[in-house]
Design an enzyme around this catalytic site. Structure first.
Site, PDB file in Angstrom:
ATOM      1  N   ASP A  33       0.864  -1.189   0.000  1.00 31.30           N
ATOM      2  CA  ASP A  33       0.000   0.000   0.000  1.00 31.30           C
ATOM      3  C   ASP A  33       0.903   1.242   0.000  1.00 31.30           C
ATOM      4  O   ASP A  33       1.845   1.317   0.787  1.00 31.30           O
ATOM      5  CB  ASP A  33      -0.890  -0.021   1.251  1.00 31.30           C
ATOM      6  CG  ASP A  33      -2.048   0.962   1.153  1.00 31.30           C
ATOM      7  OD1 ASP A  33      -3.203   0.516   1.244  1.00 31.30           O
ATOM      8  OD2 ASP A  33      -1.791   2.175   1.013  1.00 31.30           O
ATOM      9  N   ILE A  34       0.638   2.197  -0.899  1.00 29.10           N
ATOM     10  CA  ILE A  34       1.537   3.377  -0.960  1.00 29.10           C
ATOM     11  C   ILE A  34       1.295   4.353   0.186  1.00 29.10           C
ATOM     12  O   ILE A  34       2.115   5.237   0.419  1.00 29.10           O
ATOM     13  CB  ILE A  34       1.476   4.171  -2.288  1.00 29.10           C
ATOM     14  CG1 ILE A  34       0.071   4.473  -2.718  1.00 29.10           C
ATOM     15  CG2 ILE A  34       2.303   3.551  -3.370  1.00 29.10           C
ATOM     16  CD1 ILE A  34       0.023   5.567  -3.796  1.00 29.10           C
ATOM     17  N   GLN A  96     -14.663   2.519   1.321  1.00 28.32           N
ATOM     18  CA  GLN A  96     -13.841   2.032   0.201  1.00 28.32           C
ATOM     19  C   GLN A  96     -13.490   3.213  -0.701  1.00 28.32           C
ATOM     20  O   GLN A  96     -14.367   3.950  -1.140  1.00 28.32           O
ATOM     21  CB  GLN A  96     -14.603   0.963  -0.596  1.00 28.32           C
ATOM     22  CG  GLN A  96     -13.787   0.358  -1.735  1.00 28.32           C
ATOM     23  CD  GLN A  96     -14.562  -0.731  -2.502  1.00 28.32           C
ATOM     24  OE1 GLN A  96     -15.760  -0.926  -2.268  1.00 28.32           O
ATOM     25  NE2 GLN A  96     -13.878  -1.414  -3.389  1.00 28.32           N
ATOM     26  N   HIS A 102     -10.372  -5.542  -2.585  1.00 30.12           N
ATOM     27  CA  HIS A 102      -9.037  -5.852  -2.055  1.00 30.12           C
ATOM     28  C   HIS A 102      -9.123  -6.113  -0.567  1.00 30.12           C
ATOM     29  O   HIS A 102      -9.985  -5.566   0.118  1.00 30.12           O
ATOM     30  CB  HIS A 102      -8.052  -4.717  -2.320  1.00 30.12           C
ATOM     31  CG  HIS A 102      -8.575  -3.367  -1.940  1.00 30.12           C
ATOM     32  ND1 HIS A 102      -9.454  -2.669  -2.742  1.00 30.12           N
ATOM     33  CD2 HIS A 102      -8.379  -2.596  -0.845  1.00 30.12           C
ATOM     34  CE1 HIS A 102      -9.766  -1.520  -2.154  1.00 30.12           C
ATOM     35  NE2 HIS A 102      -9.131  -1.468  -0.991  1.00 30.12           N
ATOM     36  N   PHE A 103      -8.213  -6.937  -0.104  1.00 32.94           N
ATOM     37  CA  PHE A 103      -8.017  -7.137   1.332  1.00 32.94           C
ATOM     38  C   PHE A 103      -6.800  -6.335   1.769  1.00 32.94           C
ATOM     39  O   PHE A 103      -5.788  -6.285   1.056  1.00 32.94           O
ATOM     40  CB  PHE A 103      -7.769  -8.613   1.655  1.00 32.94           C
ATOM     41  CG  PHE A 103      -9.020  -9.392   1.934  1.00 32.94           C
ATOM     42  CD1 PHE A 103      -9.488  -9.563   3.229  1.00 32.94           C
ATOM     43  CD2 PHE A 103      -9.737  -9.962   0.885  1.00 32.94           C
ATOM     44  CE1 PHE A 103     -10.645 -10.285   3.479  1.00 32.94           C
ATOM     45  CE2 PHE A 103     -10.894 -10.687   1.127  1.00 32.94           C
ATOM     46  CZ  PHE A 103     -11.348 -10.856   2.429  1.00 32.94           C
ATOM     47  N   HIS A 104      -6.905  -5.732   2.949  1.00 32.44           N
ATOM     48  CA  HIS A 104      -5.772  -5.076   3.589  1.00 32.44           C
ATOM     49  C   HIS A 104      -5.155  -6.048   4.592  1.00 32.44           C
ATOM     50  O   HIS A 104      -5.888  -6.673   5.376  1.00 32.44           O
ATOM     51  CB  HIS A 104      -6.229  -3.848   4.376  1.00 32.44           C
ATOM     52  CG  HIS A 104      -6.826  -2.756   3.550  1.00 32.44           C
ATOM     53  ND1 HIS A 104      -6.135  -1.633   3.178  1.00 32.44           N
ATOM     54  CD2 HIS A 104      -8.073  -2.600   3.032  1.00 32.44           C
ATOM     55  CE1 HIS A 104      -6.919  -0.828   2.474  1.00 32.44           C
ATOM     56  NE2 HIS A 104      -8.114  -1.395   2.373  1.00 32.44           N
TER      57      HIS A 104
HETATM   58  P1  5GP Z   1      -9.836   1.225   0.352  1.00 32.70           P
HETATM   59  O1  5GP Z   1     -10.129   2.592   0.929  1.00 32.70           O
HETATM   60  O2  5GP Z   1     -10.416   1.136  -1.032  1.00 32.70           O
HETATM   61  O3  5GP Z   1     -10.240   0.097   1.247  1.00 32.70           O
HETATM   62  O4  5GP Z   1      -8.259   1.101   0.243  1.00 32.70           O
HETATM   63  C1  5GP Z   1      -7.526   1.547  -0.845  1.00 32.70           C
HETATM   64  C2  5GP Z   1      -6.068   1.494  -0.449  1.00 32.70           C
HETATM   65  O5  5GP Z   1      -5.293   1.669  -1.613  1.00 32.70           O
HETATM   66  C3  5GP Z   1      -5.650   2.579   0.545  1.00 32.70           C
HETATM   67  O6  5GP Z   1      -5.088   1.983   1.699  1.00 32.70           O
HETATM   68  C4  5GP Z   1      -4.656   3.423  -0.234  1.00 32.70           C
HETATM   69  O7  5GP Z   1      -3.594   3.863   0.575  1.00 32.70           O
HETATM   70  C5  5GP Z   1      -4.187   2.486  -1.321  1.00 32.70           C
HETATM   71  N1  5GP Z   1      -3.819   3.112  -2.579  1.00 32.70           N
HETATM   72  C6  5GP Z   1      -4.456   4.124  -3.208  1.00 32.70           C
HETATM   73  N2  5GP Z   1      -3.863   4.411  -4.379  1.00 32.70           N
HETATM   74  C7  5GP Z   1      -2.834   3.539  -4.510  1.00 32.70           C
HETATM   75  C8  5GP Z   1      -1.862   3.338  -5.523  1.00 32.70           C
HETATM   76  O8  5GP Z   1      -1.808   4.012  -6.558  1.00 32.70           O
HETATM   77  N3  5GP Z   1      -0.947   2.351  -5.300  1.00 32.70           N
HETATM   78  C9  5GP Z   1      -0.949   1.592  -4.161  1.00 32.70           C
HETATM   79  N4  5GP Z   1      -0.009   0.653  -4.052  1.00 32.70           N
HETATM   80  N5  5GP Z   1      -1.870   1.762  -3.185  1.00 32.70           N
HETATM   81  C10 5GP Z   1      -2.798   2.723  -3.361  1.00 32.70           C
END
Ligand code: 5GP
Length: 142
Positions: A33-34, A96, A102-104
């Site tokens: 995660d970035i 989200q 995706h899973f974290h």
């Molecule tokens: P969500 O909020 O959808 O559950 O999580 C999305 C995750 O993707 C976040 O933790 C965010 O930091 C990560 N993320 C967003 N953009 C990018 C990207 O361009 N590359 C990577 N590796 N992670 C990303």
């Protein structure tokens, strides 16, 4: 909502945007995660185009949880983590932000982690951590 083929993770899957990979097979990709909420924060995504868990096929869901387990084991072992949090958000109302399921995987407690998707990490540091996770993937562990 329909699946958006131009979401960030779809672009990562097509190789249009780089990521720091820790694991890949025909159905799955795992990468750092970035904006990690803790060092070692890793994402596991299916290659199937699905917005949320509700849209994912049963086959892809079964594969995904197995690969989450594989990568979570590697994060735990590679980073000597005492505990691992898993979380997964479905829909904007749940928080989200990227519309591809995706899973974290988060070393430590989700409850005391940094804010979600808030601060970018140095790619060199992400790569240093990723190399430890890659080295701990145990492909024949099942
Ligand atoms: P969500 O909020 O959808 O559950 O999580 C999305 C995750 O993707 C976040 O933790 C965010 O930091 C990560 N993320 C967003 N953009 C990018 C990207 O361009 N590359 C990577 N590796 N992670 C990303």
């Amino acid at each position: 909502m329909t699946y958006d083929n131009d979401n960030i993770f779809a672009k990562i899957l097509r190789g249009e945007i780089p990521c720091i990979k820790v694991y890949e097979d025909e159905q799955t990709l795992a990468f750092m995660d970035i904006m990690p909420q803790a060092p070692g924060h890793t994402l596991v995504i299916p290659k199937e185009a699905a917005l949320t868990i509700h849209d994912l096929s049963d086959d892809a869901a079964a594969n995904l949880i197995n690969k989450v387990k594989l990568v979570a084991n590697a994060v735990k072992k590679g980073l000597n983590a005492d505990g691992i949090s898993l979380f997964q958000l479905n829909g904007k109302a749940a928080g989200q932000t990227v519309p591809h399921i995706h899973f974290h995987i988060l070393p430590g407690s989700y409850l005391t982690a940094k804010a979600h998707a808030s601060v970018s990490s140095d790619p060199t540091e992400l790569e240093r951590i990723a190399s430890k996770i890659r080295a701990s993937i145990e492909l024949d562990s099942n």
